[in-house]
Design a protein around this motif. Structure first.
Motif, short mmCIF file in Angstrom:
data_model
loop_
_atom_site.label_atom_id
_atom_site.label_comp_id
_atom_site.label_asym_id
_atom_site.label_seq_id
_atom_site.Cartn_x
_atom_site.Cartn_y
_atom_site.Cartn_z
N GLY A 86 0.77 -1.41 -0.12
CA GLY A 86 -0.07 0.02 -0.08
C GLY A 86 0.92 1.48 -0.13
O GLY A 86 0.49 2.19 -0.85
N ARG A 122 -5.66 2.67 2.24
CA ARG A 122 -5.50 1.22 2.24
C ARG A 122 -4.44 0.84 3.66
O ARG A 122 -4.81 0.04 4.29
N ASN A 224 -11.62 2.21 0.28
CA ASN A 224 -10.11 1.94 0.62
C ASN A 224 -9.89 1.47 2.00
O ASN A 224 -9.22 0.72 2.35
N GLY A 228 -8.96 -1.99 3.85
CA GLY A 228 -7.62 -1.90 4.85
C GLY A 228 -8.38 -2.63 6.24
O GLY A 228 -7.34 -3.26 6.92
#
Length: 306
Positions: A86, A122, A224, A228
């Protein structure tokens, strides 16, 4: 629902029926032998009953044992490659942004900003708790004097590619972070704290337009962020929690899936904001409840190194 003043979020009240503490040690009933010789229990019988009671007690307490710390630490290490990917994506996007802006390519610079932003969002389970000083320089908000939002204001607001100084700084900070990721200690506590804070943020600070108001990408930010959260939870915590409380693990998973469904809309105006906030709060409460069973401290909504 009731409000916990310590964290300022809504909590579900279970039912009005009395709730028994599942962790309370059961009362051991004393058995007194009758004075009648024919009904008096032998010493061996009493011993066997005490042994049976102790075995029952151990069985009752087995479900309350915290999850194995080693399993959580192994999960934290399995999270590391996702984090490296990421942040690496954010760095690659920032470098492309710097290049496109230098070439006065506004469309290209905007596209690169969006790519860099996705990688960063993320990774936010990690960033606020482990590298707060870099987080403040990379993603300061609502103060947009540096980082992503200073560049966003110029690219998407003013329509100018005059962002060289900001882009150079962003690339430098992301490079610094990227260089630390292989060696930084990832603690399960810190990652659970970050998961809880990000879950709360999704429902409270991003639902009404969020951080990326000028670029209009707040819906992607939330997607996002939730990606995550989902990855961190199922990589680090889910299996360990399931061994001690399968129902709570199922509850957490259900709330994450519900958040994913809520933001699976064509645009931000179609997001059910009330449902988003309610589900976000329920997820926070469930994760806070899971902390003790994971052998961790109860997460708060305030950033702190742990």
């Amino acid at each position: 629902m009731i409000v916990d003043d310590n964290v300022g979020i809504a909590k579900m009240r279970q039912s009005s029926a009395p709730v028994t503490n599942p962790h309370r040690i059961p009362t051991i009933v004393r058995i007194t032998a009758s004075r009648e010789p024919s009904r008096r229990m032998s010493g061996l019988t009493m011993y066997r009953m005490r042994v049976a009671t102790c075995l029952a007690l151990l069985a009752a307490l087995a479900g309350a044992r915290p999850a194995n710390a080693g399993a959580l630490e192994e999960g934290a290490e399995r999270y590391r490659p996702y984090l490296i990917d990421g942040v690496g994506s954010a760095l690659a996007g920032a470098r492309a942004l710097q290049e496109r802006a230098a070439a006065a390519d506004l469309a290209g610079a905007k596209k690169a900003w969006l790519s860099a932003r996705a990688g960063w969002e993320r990774s936010e389970v990690f960033t606020t708790g482990f590298v707060p000083e870099l987080d403040a320089q990379i993603d300061a908000w609502p103060n947009a004097e540096s980082g992503f939002h200073a560049i966003e204001a110029k690219l998407f607001g003013a329509g100018t590619t005059d962002v060289n100084a900001d882009a150079v700084a962003l690339v430098g900070h992301l490079s610094d972070l990227n260089g630390r990721l292989k060696d930084i200690k990832l603690t399960p506590q810190g990652l659970l704290d970050g998961t809880v804070r990000l879950a709360y943020e999704v429902g409270e600070s991003k639902a009404d337009g969020g951080e990326s108001r000028i670029s209009g990408t707040s819906l992607d930010d939330m997607r996002n962020n939730i990606a995550g959260i989902e990855f961190a939870y199922h990589t680090i915590f889910s299996a360990a929690l399931n061994t001690v409380d399968g129902k709570l693990d199922e509850m957490v998973t259900n709330r994450i899936e519900r958040l994913q469904a809520i933001v699976a809309t064509p645009d931000l105006p179609h997001v059910d904001i009330a449902d988003l906030r309610r589900t976000s709060e329920e997820l926070v409460v469930a994760l806070q409840g899971a902390s003790a069973k994971l052998g961790l401290q109860r997460p708060t909504l305030e950033a702190q190194a742990r």
